[in-house]
Write a protein that holds these residues in place. Structure first.
Motif, PDB file in Angstrom:
ATOM      1  N   LEU A  94      66.004  29.267 164.206  1.00 57.76           N
ATOM      2  CA  LEU A  94      65.811  30.363 164.721  1.00 57.76           C
ATOM      3  C   LEU A  94      65.180  30.738 165.996  1.00 57.76           C
ATOM      4  O   LEU A  94      64.948  31.567 166.747  1.00 57.76           O
ATOM      5  CB  LEU A  94      65.768  31.884 164.102  1.00 57.76           C
ATOM      6  CG  LEU A  94      66.805  31.900 162.875  1.00 57.76           C
ATOM      7  CD1 LEU A  94      66.525  33.108 162.056  1.00 57.76           C
ATOM      8  CD2 LEU A  94      68.135  31.969 163.430  1.00 57.76           C
ATOM      9  N   ASP A  95      64.188  29.511 166.240  1.00 57.71           N
ATOM     10  CA  ASP A  95      63.360  29.494 167.186  1.00 57.71           C
ATOM     11  C   ASP A  95      63.854  28.379 168.399  1.00 57.71           C
ATOM     12  O   ASP A  95      64.001  27.454 168.274  1.00 57.71           O
ATOM     13  CB  ASP A  95      61.858  28.839 166.593  1.00 57.71           C
ATOM     14  CG  ASP A  95      60.776  28.823 167.679  1.00 57.71           C
ATOM     15  OD1 ASP A  95      61.035  28.673 168.919  1.00 57.71           O
ATOM     16  OD2 ASP A  95      59.606  29.157 167.087  1.00 57.71           O
ATOM     17  N   GLU A  96      64.094  29.453 169.400  1.00 59.48           N
ATOM     18  CA  GLU A  96      64.698  28.553 170.574  1.00 59.48           C
ATOM     19  C   GLU A  96      63.746  27.547 171.115  1.00 59.48           C
ATOM     20  O   GLU A  96      64.432  26.431 171.490  1.00 59.48           O
ATOM     21  CB  GLU A  96      65.312  29.398 171.713  1.00 59.48           C
ATOM     22  CG  GLU A  96      66.152  28.993 172.478  1.00 59.48           C
ATOM     23  CD  GLU A  96      66.554  29.970 173.552  1.00 59.48           C
ATOM     24  OE1 GLU A  96      66.952  29.701 174.482  1.00 59.48           O
ATOM     25  OE2 GLU A  96      66.769  31.097 173.098  1.00 59.48           O
ATOM     26  N   LYS A  97      62.537  27.629 171.098  1.00 60.28           N
ATOM     27  CA  LYS A  97      61.777  26.575 171.746  1.00 60.28           C
ATOM     28  C   LYS A  97      61.620  25.503 170.879  1.00 60.28           C
ATOM     29  O   LYS A  97      61.709  24.343 171.441  1.00 60.28           O
ATOM     30  CB  LYS A  97      60.511  27.227 171.989  1.00 60.28           C
ATOM     31  CG  LYS A  97      60.238  28.166 173.081  1.00 60.28           C
ATOM     32  CD  LYS A  97      58.723  28.786 173.088  1.00 60.28           C
ATOM     33  CE  LYS A  97      58.666  29.777 174.382  1.00 60.28           C
ATOM     34  NZ  LYS A  97      57.438  30.431 174.566  1.00 60.28           N
ATOM     35  N   GLU A  98      61.502  25.774 169.521  1.00 59.19           N
ATOM     36  CA  GLU A  98      61.521  24.617 168.558  1.00 59.19           C
ATOM     37  C   GLU A  98      62.958  23.691 168.723  1.00 59.19           C
ATOM     38  O   GLU A  98      62.961  22.366 168.705  1.00 59.19           O
ATOM     39  CB  GLU A  98      61.318  24.871 167.222  1.00 59.19           C
ATOM     40  CG  GLU A  98      59.739  25.316 167.004  1.00 59.19           C
ATOM     41  CD  GLU A  98      59.593  25.607 165.611  1.00 59.19           C
ATOM     42  OE1 GLU A  98      60.327  25.436 164.591  1.00 59.19           O
ATOM     43  OE2 GLU A  98      58.339  26.395 165.301  1.00 59.19           O
ATOM     44  N   ILE A  99      64.155  24.248 168.852  1.00 57.28           N
ATOM     45  CA  ILE A  99      65.589  23.800 168.860  1.00 57.28           C
ATOM     46  C   ILE A  99      65.243  22.971 170.167  1.00 57.28           C
ATOM     47  O   ILE A  99      65.915  21.878 170.383  1.00 57.28           O
ATOM     48  CB  ILE A  99      66.358  24.674 168.931  1.00 57.28           C
ATOM     49  CG1 ILE A  99      66.666  25.521 167.405  1.00 57.28           C
ATOM     50  CG2 ILE A  99      67.797  24.152 169.204  1.00 57.28           C
ATOM     51  CD1 ILE A  99      66.674  24.542 166.224  1.00 57.28           C
ATOM     52  N   CYS A 100      64.957  23.506 171.327  1.00 57.60           N
ATOM     53  CA  CYS A 100      64.968  22.928 172.594  1.00 57.60           C
ATOM     54  C   CYS A 100      64.213  21.310 172.609  1.00 57.60           C
ATOM     55  O   CYS A 100      64.801  20.525 172.762  1.00 57.60           O
ATOM     56  CB  CYS A 100      64.298  23.610 173.491  1.00 57.60           C
ATOM     57  SG  CYS A 100      65.081  24.970 174.484  1.00 57.60           S
TER      58      CYS A 100
END
Length: 174
Positions: free
Chosen positions: A34-40
């Motif tokens: 759910l953490d967009e920065k971590e997924i990026c």
């Protein structure tokens, strides 16, 4: 011959899913879906390690039987996170790293086509329906970029949390 990156919040669970014989073909990354920065960061590191990404498969989901009169704000957030946001965020982020000819596969549920759904399945049905709708719209939009988006809607898939797991689809058969 496939190279497979896996991510999740618990690296020990990821390690248990990876076969030691294929260490060079598996990339494990600990992050919050759910953490967009971590997924990026996950997608950037995956592309750097493997050179490209041909497909993204979003299999996250959770079922919770909860009667309508027992639904709370907390249960709505939990089911939304597990069955909708956990697919939408990686799909949205993946678009920035996928090349023409790539595919995004989202796992929905056959429940959206079931005409006889009990009240305990209302939240699950609501968010799987939302995921189906998102996937349809996303598919039309990304088709122009040459990226295919599909939403598979299997019956119940057996996993470690499924009651009577032998009655349901084996994940390997998917």
């Amino acid at each position: 011959g496939a190279r497979i990156p896996l991510f999740g919040r618990d690296i020990s669970k990821l390690k248990s899913a990876a076969d030691d014989n294929f260490k060079d073909k598996v990339f494990l990354f600990e992050c919050d879906i759910l953490d967009e920065k971590e997924i990026c960061l996950f997608f950037e590191k995956t592309k750097k390690k493997f050179g490209k990404i041909d497909a993204v498969v979003n299999t996250v989901g959770e079922f919770c039987e909860l009667k309508i009169d027992k639904i709370s704000s907390k249960s709505i957030d939990q089911m939304c996170n597990s069955n909708f946001k956990s697919v939408v965020i990686p799909s949205k982020v993946a678009i920035n790293v996928l090349d023409k000819g790539s595919t995004i596969v989202n796992f929905g549920s056959y429940i959206i086509n079931n005409k006889n759904v009990g009240s305990g399945k209302a939240l699950y049905l609501a968010f799987k329906s939302a995921l189906d709708g998102f996937s349809r719209v996303f598919s039309v939009k990304k088709k122009k970029k040459g990226i295919r988006v599909v939403c598979l809607e299997p019956a119940t898939v057996s996993n470690f949390a499924t009651k009577d797991f032998l009655k349901y689809i084996n994940p390997n058969s998917l």
